[in-house]
Every structure is written in structure tokens, then in C-alpha cells.
Design an enzyme around this catalytic site. Structure first.
Site, PDB file in Angstrom:
ATOM      1  N   ARG A 221      -2.799  -3.842   5.756  1.00  0.00           N
ATOM      2  CA  ARG A 221      -3.846  -3.906   6.786  1.00  0.00           C
ATOM      3  C   ARG A 221      -5.043  -3.042   6.403  1.00  0.00           C
ATOM      4  O   ARG A 221      -6.178  -3.426   6.591  1.00  0.00           O
ATOM      5  CB  ARG A 221      -3.272  -3.453   8.139  1.00  0.00           C
ATOM      6  CG  ARG A 221      -2.480  -4.516   8.836  1.00  0.00           C
ATOM      7  CD  ARG A 221      -1.723  -3.939   9.981  1.00  0.00           C
ATOM      8  NE  ARG A 221      -0.877  -2.829   9.526  1.00  0.00           N
ATOM      9  CZ  ARG A 221      -0.051  -2.147  10.286  1.00  0.00           C
ATOM     10  NH1 ARG A 221       0.045  -2.440  11.557  1.00  0.00           N
ATOM     11  NH2 ARG A 221       0.680  -1.163   9.803  1.00  0.00           N
TER      12      ARG A 221
ATOM     13  N   SER B 193       0.811  -1.225   0.000  1.00  0.00           N
ATOM     14  CA  SER B 193       0.000   0.000   0.000  1.00  0.00           C
ATOM     15  C   SER B 193       0.837   1.264   0.000  1.00  0.00           C
ATOM     16  O   SER B 193       0.368   2.327  -0.377  1.00  0.00           O
ATOM     17  CB  SER B 193      -0.932   0.007   1.213  1.00  0.00           C
ATOM     18  OG  SER B 193      -0.185   0.068   2.408  1.00  0.00           O
TER      19      SER B 193
ATOM     20  N   LYS C 285      14.789  -9.213  11.434  1.00  0.00           N
ATOM     21  CA  LYS C 285      15.310  -9.133  10.061  1.00  0.00           C
ATOM     22  C   LYS C 285      16.462 -10.108   9.840  1.00  0.00           C
ATOM     23  O   LYS C 285      16.626 -10.652   8.750  1.00  0.00           O
ATOM     24  CB  LYS C 285      15.744  -7.692   9.751  1.00  0.00           C
ATOM     25  CG  LYS C 285      14.586  -6.688   9.746  1.00  0.00           C
ATOM     26  CD  LYS C 285      13.569  -7.028   8.679  1.00  0.00           C
ATOM     27  CE  LYS C 285      12.540  -5.935   8.471  1.00  0.00           C
ATOM     28  NZ  LYS C 285      11.615  -6.248   7.388  1.00  0.00           N
TER      29      LYS C 285
ATOM     30  N   GLY D 272       5.213   3.015   0.608  1.00  0.00           N
ATOM     31  CA  GLY D 272       6.647   2.814   0.816  1.00  0.00           C
ATOM     32  C   GLY D 272       7.265   1.885  -0.226  1.00  0.00           C
ATOM     33  O   GLY D 272       6.968   1.959  -1.422  1.00  0.00           O
ATOM     34  N   ILE D 273       8.148   0.997   0.251  1.00  0.00           N
ATOM     35  CA  ILE D 273       8.918   0.144  -0.658  1.00  0.00           C
ATOM     36  C   ILE D 273       7.996  -0.805  -1.427  1.00  0.00           C
ATOM     37  O   ILE D 273       8.146  -0.983  -2.642  1.00  0.00           O
ATOM     38  CB  ILE D 273       9.991  -0.630   0.153  1.00  0.00           C
ATOM     39  CG1 ILE D 273      11.056   0.351   0.672  1.00  0.00           C
ATOM     40  CG2 ILE D 273      10.632  -1.730  -0.695  1.00  0.00           C
ATOM     41  CD1 ILE D 273      12.040  -0.230   1.679  1.00  0.00           C
TER      42      ILE D 273
ATOM     43  N   TYR E 101      14.105  -5.544  16.361  1.00  0.00           N
ATOM     44  CA  TYR E 101      13.945  -5.371  14.899  1.00  0.00           C
ATOM     45  C   TYR E 101      15.069  -6.121  14.167  1.00  0.00           C
ATOM     46  O   TYR E 101      14.830  -6.841  13.188  1.00  0.00           O
ATOM     47  CB  TYR E 101      13.972  -3.875  14.576  1.00  0.00           C
ATOM     48  CG  TYR E 101      13.817  -3.540  13.114  1.00  0.00           C
ATOM     49  CD1 TYR E 101      12.581  -3.626  12.479  1.00  0.00           C
ATOM     50  CD2 TYR E 101      14.922  -3.123  12.350  1.00  0.00           C
ATOM     51  CE1 TYR E 101      12.443  -3.312  11.130  1.00  0.00           C
ATOM     52  CE2 TYR E 101      14.790  -2.804  11.009  1.00  0.00           C
ATOM     53  CZ  TYR E 101      13.551  -2.893  10.398  1.00  0.00           C
ATOM     54  OH  TYR E 101      13.418  -2.588   9.072  1.00  0.00           O
TER      55      TYR E 101
ATOM     56  N   GLY F 242       6.184  -4.587   7.196  1.00  0.00           N
ATOM     57  CA  GLY F 242       7.107  -4.583   8.333  1.00  0.00           C
ATOM     58  C   GLY F 242       6.848  -3.406   9.243  1.00  0.00           C
ATOM     59  O   GLY F 242       6.256  -2.403   8.832  1.00  0.00           O
TER      60      GLY F 242
END
Ligand code: NAI
Length: 237
Positions: A34, A11, A152, A13-14, A148, A85
Site C-alpha cells: 500500500r 515491502s 486463510k 515481513g515475509i 482471520y 495480509g
């Protein structure tokens, strides 16, 4: 057959930038996030016949239902990008257990769930390609980002193991590890403060990461790879 790609976190950003690179290349896209309305707006901005779906990747039933719905409406998923994320930066001693759980569930468990669902379909289709979005922090670590970083870093181990597991089924699994990228996730950061450690002297743009994601997605002889896209940041970490 349609080249169908599910982009979790598509939806904004990246993930959204990945969609913008893929749409003109003839892919049929499922943008998953979401908030359905934001995902729908991103899908309609692309033009064409792309669809939006609402899903919390941290919830097994949500992921399962979303895959069923996507395949009903778009056909079998041949490509998967996991860009959903979150980060909740804090020193470990101040980090609440719920904040640990939410980051691990969204960033790591979420990708495991979507990969499991996708791989089942890809095995039937006799091929597929997955790119999981990790982070340079998952490779190098950073103070205030231990959880975080674990999520990752875990994603790298998971992706490499899965790459070995499914290679014989002609399914490839790779990871992109971005540095600092201009998106909602980093908008609270002062670029001035961080850019002195970035050899290329600036934050990256989502579209610059997106081109690398699509390169991995489409590279027929690359699997189990971690491609760092960070303006050289890792050289100074
Ligand atoms: P963003 O905050 O702009 O986008 C995050 C996307 O993930 C949104 O589409 C959001 O709806 C979705 N999302 C979050 N939680 C979700 C959940 N539980 N279920 C479904 N969707 C969910 O962030 P950005 O920067 O585009 O991040 C994309 C990925 O890149 C993330 O995995 C992030 O950790 C990673 N990354 C970002 C960097 C940066 O500097 N922006 C650097 C390194 C990695």
C-alpha cells in the site's frame, strides 16, 4: 526472458524476505504494497533493477492497474507471491462487520484478484507459478481469530481449486502456512507465552518462511500443496 515475479506485501515481513531470497537468484521483482515509499525503500535495498508499486489488493481497479503497470515496465509476470495480509484479532461477538470485510477482502478476495490477473498472463506465457501465504490458523483455527482463520482457510480451498483449474496450462498454485513468525504482525505478542506450545521452542524468522516459499515457487512437480512452516506448532494444536 526475465524471470519476473510480483510480490504482493513485498515491502516488509515475509514478503520482503521472499524478495531477499529471490533477488540473488536472477529474478526481476515487483514489490507491491500500500505504501509506495516503504516498497521503494525495500526495492532499492535489494540493489539491481527491481521496482516498487503501490496497490491496495482489496480494490479491483488497483489490482488491475498495477498488473498493467507492472507488465508495461517489467514484462509478463511468470511468478506471483501473495503475502499481503492483515489480522484483527477479536472474539466473534465483538468483531465489527467492517473488520470482517477488511480481513476477507485483503486476505482472500485480494489473492483471488491478483491470481486472476496473473493467470491471464501466465496462460499466454504457457506457464507460471503462484504461492499464496496462508496460515496455520487457517488449517487449525484459533479462538479470537475466527475471521482471520476463515480468510486463510478460504485461501487454501481457493488455491487447491485453482491448481486443478490451471494445471493443464502449466501453471502451479501452492500455499505456505506459517506458524508464529517474527514480523510487524506479531510484534505485540509475548513470545514467552506462546513458545511453550512450539516444539522447536521459538518463533520463526521471515527468512525461514521465505526459503520455503521460493522452494514451492520453483518446484516443477508440486501443485495444490499446503506446506506448513511452523516449528512443529501444528503438532500441539
Ligand atoms: P506484515 O504486517 O509485516 O506485512 C504485511 C504486508 O502486507 C505489508 O507489506 C503490507 O503493506 C501488506 N498489505 C497489507 N494490507 C494490504 C493491502 N490491502 N494491499 C496491499 N498490501 C497490503 O506481516 P507478515 O507477517 O509479513 O505477513 C505476511 C503474510 O503472512 C500475511 O498474509 C499474514 O497473514 C501471513 N502470516 C503471518 C504470520 C506471522 O506470524 N507473521 C503467520 C501466518 C501467516
Amino acid at each position: 526472458m526475465d524471470k519476473v515475479c510480483a510480490i504482493f506485501g513485498g515491502s516488509r515481513g515475509i514478503g520482503r524476505a521472499v524478495a531477499q531470497v529471490m533477488a540473488p537468484k536472477g529474478y526481476r521483482l515487483a514489490l507491491v504494497a500500500r505504501d509506495l515509499r516503504v516498497a521503494q525503500a525495500a526495492a532499492s535495498d535489494l540493489g539491481g533493477d527491481h521496482l516498487a508499486f503501490s496497490c491496495d489488493v482489496a480494490k479491483e481497479h488497483d489490482v488491475q492497474n498495477t498488473f498493467e503497470e507492472m507488465e508495461k515496465r517489467l514484462g509478463p509476470i511468470r511468478f506471483l507471491v501473495n503475502a499481503a495480509g492483515i489480522n484483527r484479532d477479536s472474539l466473534l461477538v465483538r468483531t465489527k462487520t467492517e473488520e470482517m470485510v477488511s480481513q476477507l477482502h485483503t486476505n482472500l478476495l485480494g489473492s483471488m484478484l491478483t491470481c486472476r490477473a496473473a493467470v491471464k498472463t501466465m496462460i499466454q506465457q504457457q506457464g507460471g507459478s503462484i504461492v499464496n501465504v496462508g496460515s496455520i490458523i487457517g488449517l487449525k483455527g484459533n479462538s479470537g481469530q475466527s475471521v482471520y482463520s476463515a480468510s486463510k482457510g478460504g485461501l487454501v480451498g481457493f488455491s487447491r481449486a485453482l491448481a486443478k483449474e490451471v494445471a493443464r496450462k502449466k501453471i502451479r498454485v501452492n500455499v505456505i502456512a506459517p506458524g508464529f513468525i517474527h514480523t510487524d504482525m506479531t510484534k505485540h505478542l509475548k513470545e514467552e507465552h506462546f513458545k511453550k506450545n512450539i516444539p522447536l521452542g521459538r518463533f520463526g524468522e521471515a527468512i525461514e518462511v521465505a526459503h520455503a516459499v521460493v522452494f514451492l515457487l520453483e518446484s516443477p512437480y508440486i501443485t495444490g500443496h499446503v506446506l506448513v512452516v511452523d516449528g512443529g506448532l501444528q503438532l500441539t494444536m
